[in-house]
Scaffold this active site. Structure first.
Site, short mmCIF file in Angstrom:
data_model
loop_
_atom_site.label_atom_id
_atom_site.label_comp_id
_atom_site.label_asym_id
_atom_site.label_seq_id
_atom_site.Cartn_x
_atom_site.Cartn_y
_atom_site.Cartn_z
CD GLU A 204 3.76 3.56 4.51
OE1 GLU A 204 4.12 3.68 3.32
OE2 GLU A 204 4.18 2.66 5.25
CG ASN A 288 4.86 -0.91 5.67
OD1 ASN A 288 5.27 -0.51 4.58
ND2 ASN A 288 3.77 -0.43 6.23
CG ASP A 330 7.15 1.81 7.93
OD1 ASP A 330 7.80 2.81 7.57
OD2 ASP A 330 6.44 1.13 7.16
#
Lengths: 602, 175
Positions: A204, A288, A330
């Site tokens: 992230e 991801n 994700d």
């Protein structure tokens, strides 16, 4: 279970085949049945790695606790960590000592099992407080590994440490990453081929994802395999043989991106890792890609959301399979790979079972990377199938996200299942999957890359999937590729599981119930209300007195429990990357508080 | 023009000036004047020897519609929303709340952004112009109903809250 040899030969119609060939075939079948299955590892009653063994079965051969007497389980002792963030670790038990790793500040406790509640020593690595600002999903730690007298684990601020298991003195400490690049570390290492295998977190934060192997004696970094970039960085060389054409080609870790985007492309290594000592291969998946907003990164984005098989001594890739190309939900590839030798269509196959974030249970040949089946274990509308010939995921166009708003995406970003690990019983042949039932709406926004800050570009709100329950514990038959039974849970089943030879499955719920189910049919045998929701990994071990014990860390948090551990405000449903929208009632059911609970029969 | 008309005109235009403060727009802010970590704002009510007179910087963006709108834009552009979402929190604590760890006075919020905080708030000092930080401070205060309603954004720029998806659904408000 396996047929008698005679019945097998008869079914195959080998009567007509010349005798020598028939004899060879018989020998082959016989050997297949007799060869030790990787899932049947010897069990000494200890717990030396988070997944119990390199095949990651999380199965205990202890059988004192059974379906008949589990209702009598009693609390044996407890231990408070005094911390209020999410407790995800699996305790270790070695030489009558229990080892617990806490969330930040990542204290390692050595508890004396001959004197319950007493600590032998404490090791405090003093990770930087600022590192708490780079943890996407609470400041958790999934545990340590024991190997040849040392305990190895990772600190949130990117150190891998080795501690003497007897004295608690630090043996070495190696800096692996940089919080100012948005890197952190939360995963439980394993040891394979004489190397401690560790990986970063930060999908992230636009990190450059990697997995690395360190010398166990010195902590020297022997190899580091990135998830994106040229083959030289991904450690793809002449031994690399992907099964599918879609995964073959030179420097795909650059070519499937635009420009230099691969450098901030994610693919972090916060993975569960398994190891096959005969094939000498470690198996793990990458996270991801970054940012979540897929329209910002055209291309398949290799090698994010990819399962790798590598040599643990050198990190060299032997095969790879990208599960979710150009991921736009994700769906990290980091979930566990349970190594099993199973009879499929009459043949013994060396497989791995990987319950992916995308909601499908991938059964793959772990020698070659071929997908044998990929059936949904949760409600899935983002894909309708996997083409077993090409290996391609058939995505549903209407559920693809990007610079637009899409609603009713199932599964939601935490997936059909997130990191919470399943277990396998060689007795029932079933995989026990703790998982989610969540859908979401997602809206893409432009993501600006600023090193050390989140690189996401997506506003999300999650909500319960069909049926209204947000989670479940499902028993799955890997050969039939079907669920056998399922127990619904109000909240996502975010804890790990352990299954025993007494045919009992243990897991904990986010509203604070530690439960024992009958492994055959899911009947509730026993439950105990612990002080805070459970997201830890339960274990079972033989105590110094010879009794069987079950231990688990309670202490809600993690991504799903962030509303409680982070004190978040449910007025904003997008909080915690959208999880708060689905968990606004959690504070009614649990408060924070880390505590180890240990149970046994009276 | 007669002096009487001038006087009336003078009063009229000065009244206009006062009422339009919330509509003011600084067309030439100082983009190169970066906010640097420096002298601190008080963050404790304990002041040994007794309370002292304190000079507190005034937020130039306070009560200003354009500034708060800019603050909302910058809050997303600088990835504040990446950790704080749209006020609910996540990686970082919520910014819509009654109890603030370090306080929610404009000067303290300014300090928080410039200096950072020990448990994960990054230090933006040296990266952002001072005037932009004040705009973000005013936006954060507007999220907490600390700014006049006339200058507070009515919704976030993100996907609008569909209350039917909030789990569990919010209690129906009494009529």
């Amino acid at each position: 279970m396996t047929d008698s040899l005679g019945a097998k030969l008869h079914r195959r119609g080998t009567m007509a085949i010349p005798n020598t060939i028939a004899a060879a075939a018989a020998l082959f079948c016989f050997a297949g049945i007799l060869l030790p299955q990787i899932q049947n590892e010897a069990d000494d009653g200890q717990w030396t790695m988070a997944a119990k063994n390199p095949a990651s079965t999380r199965y205990s051969a202890l059988s004192q606790i059974t379906t008949a007497n589990a209702k009598n389980l009693k609390l044996a002792w407890t231990f408070s960590t005094g911390l209020t963030k999410g407790h995800e670790a699996a305790p270790l038990v070695v030489n009558n000592t229990m080892y617990i790793v806490t969330p930040w500040p990542n204290i390692l406790y050595a508890l004396d099992l001959t004197n319950p509640g007493a600590t032998k020593w404490t090791y405090s690595p003093h990770p930087s407080a600022s590192s708490q600002g780079t943890a996407c999903c609470d400041v958790v730690n999934r545990g340590a590994v024991y190997y040849k007298g040392k305990i190895f684990y990772n600190t949130l601020d990117n150190y891998t440490v080795a501690v003497d298991a007897t004295t608690g003195k630090q043996v070495w400490k190696t800096l692996m990453g940089d919080i100012n690049k948005g890197e952190s570390m939360t995963m439980a290492p394993i040891v394979a081929g004489g190397k401690v295998i560790v990986g970063n977190s930060g999908g992230e934060f636009g990190v450059h994802g990697w997995m690395a192997g360190l010398e166990t004696e010195t902590g020297k970094i022997t190899w580091r395999a990135y998830a994106t970039g040229p083959d030289s960085q991904v450690l793809i060389g002449p031994d690399f043989k992907p099964f599918y054409a879609k995964d073959r080609g030179k420097d795909l870790g650059v070519k499937t991106w635009q420009g230099d985007q691969w450098k901030i492309g994610g693919g972090s290594g916060w993975s569960w890792i398994s190891y096959d000592p005969d094939l000498d291969l470690i198996y793990y998946g990458t996270s991801n890609p970054g940012p979540w907003n897929a329209d910002m990164r055209p291309g398949d984005n290799k090698w994010t959301c990819t399962l790798f098989a590598r040599k643990p001594e050198t990190g060299q890739a032997v095969w790879a399979y990208q599960i979710n190309p150009h991921d736009n939900h994700d769906y990290d590839g980091v979930n566990e790979n349970i190594l099993l030798d199973l009879t499929i269509h009459g043949q013994v196959r060396k497989v791995l079972a990987h319950p992916d974030r995308n909601g499908r249970m991938y059964l793959m040949d772990r020698t070659t990377g071929e997908v044998l089946s990929a059936e949904a274990f949760a409600y899935v509308n983002t894909s309708d199938s996997v083409d077993l010939k090409t290996g391609r995921l058939h995505e549903t166009d209407a559920k693809k996200t990007g610079f637009k708003t899409v609603r009713d995406i199932c599964p939601a970003p935490p997936g059909g299942k997130d990191w919470q690990p399943s277990s396998f019983s060689p007795r029932t042949g079933l995989i026990y999957i703790p998982h989610n039932n969540l859908c979401a709406e997602m809206s893409g926004t432009p993501a600006n890359y600023i090193a050390g800050t989140p690189y996401v570009g997506s506003d999300v709100r999650m909500y319960p999937g069909p049926g209204g329950n947000r989670g479940a514990l499902t028993a799955w038959d890997p050969v039939a590729a079907k669920p056998v039974w399922s127990v619904k849970e109000m909240f996502p089943a975010w804890s790990g599981t352990v299954v025993t030879a007494g045919d009992v499955v243990f897991y904990g719920t986010m509203d604070g119930w530690f439960k024992a189910l009958d492994a055959h049919n899911g009947n509730l045998l026993w439950k105990f209300k612990v002080g805070s929701g459970v997201i830890g990994q339960p274990i079972s071990y033989k105590g110094p007195d010879g009794k069987q014990y079950v231990a688990v860390l309670a202490g809600v948090g993690g991504w799903s429990g962030a509303i409680v551990s982070g004190g978040l405000n449910a007025a904003d449903g997008t909080a915690a990357l959208g999880f708060v929208n689905a968990m606004a009632d959690l504070p009614k059911y649990t408060t924070t508080g880390g505590m180890l609970y240990v149970f046994s029969l009276p | 023009m007669s002096s009487r008309y001038l006087r009336v005109a003078g009063v009229f235009f000065s009244l206009l000036g006062v009422a339009c403060q919330r509509e003011e727009r600084d067309l030439r802010p100082a983009p190169t004047r970066l906010a640097m970590p420096g002298p601190a704002a008080r963050e404790s009510l304990l002041q040994p020897g007794g309370p002292q007179e304190t000079l507190t910087p005034v937020n130039p963006a306070e009560g200003n519609g354009y500034a708060i709108s800019e603050g909302q834009r910058l809050f997303n552009a600088y990835n504040c929303s990446g950790c704080h979402s749209h006020g609910g929190g996540g990686i970082g604590p919520p910014l819509i709340k009654d109890v603030w760890i370090y306080g929610n006075d404009p000067a303290v919020l300014f300090d928080t952004i410039v200096k950072g905080r020990p448990n994960g708030m990054p230090s933006w000092g040296g990266r952002l112009p001072e005037y932009e930080i004040w705009q973000i401070v005013a936006y954060i205060r507007s999220l907490n109903n600390l700014e006049p309603k006339s200058v507070t954004p009515t919704r976030s720029d993100s996907i609008e809250q569909n209350s039917h998806t909030l789990t569990p659904p919010p209690e129906p408000k009494p009529q």
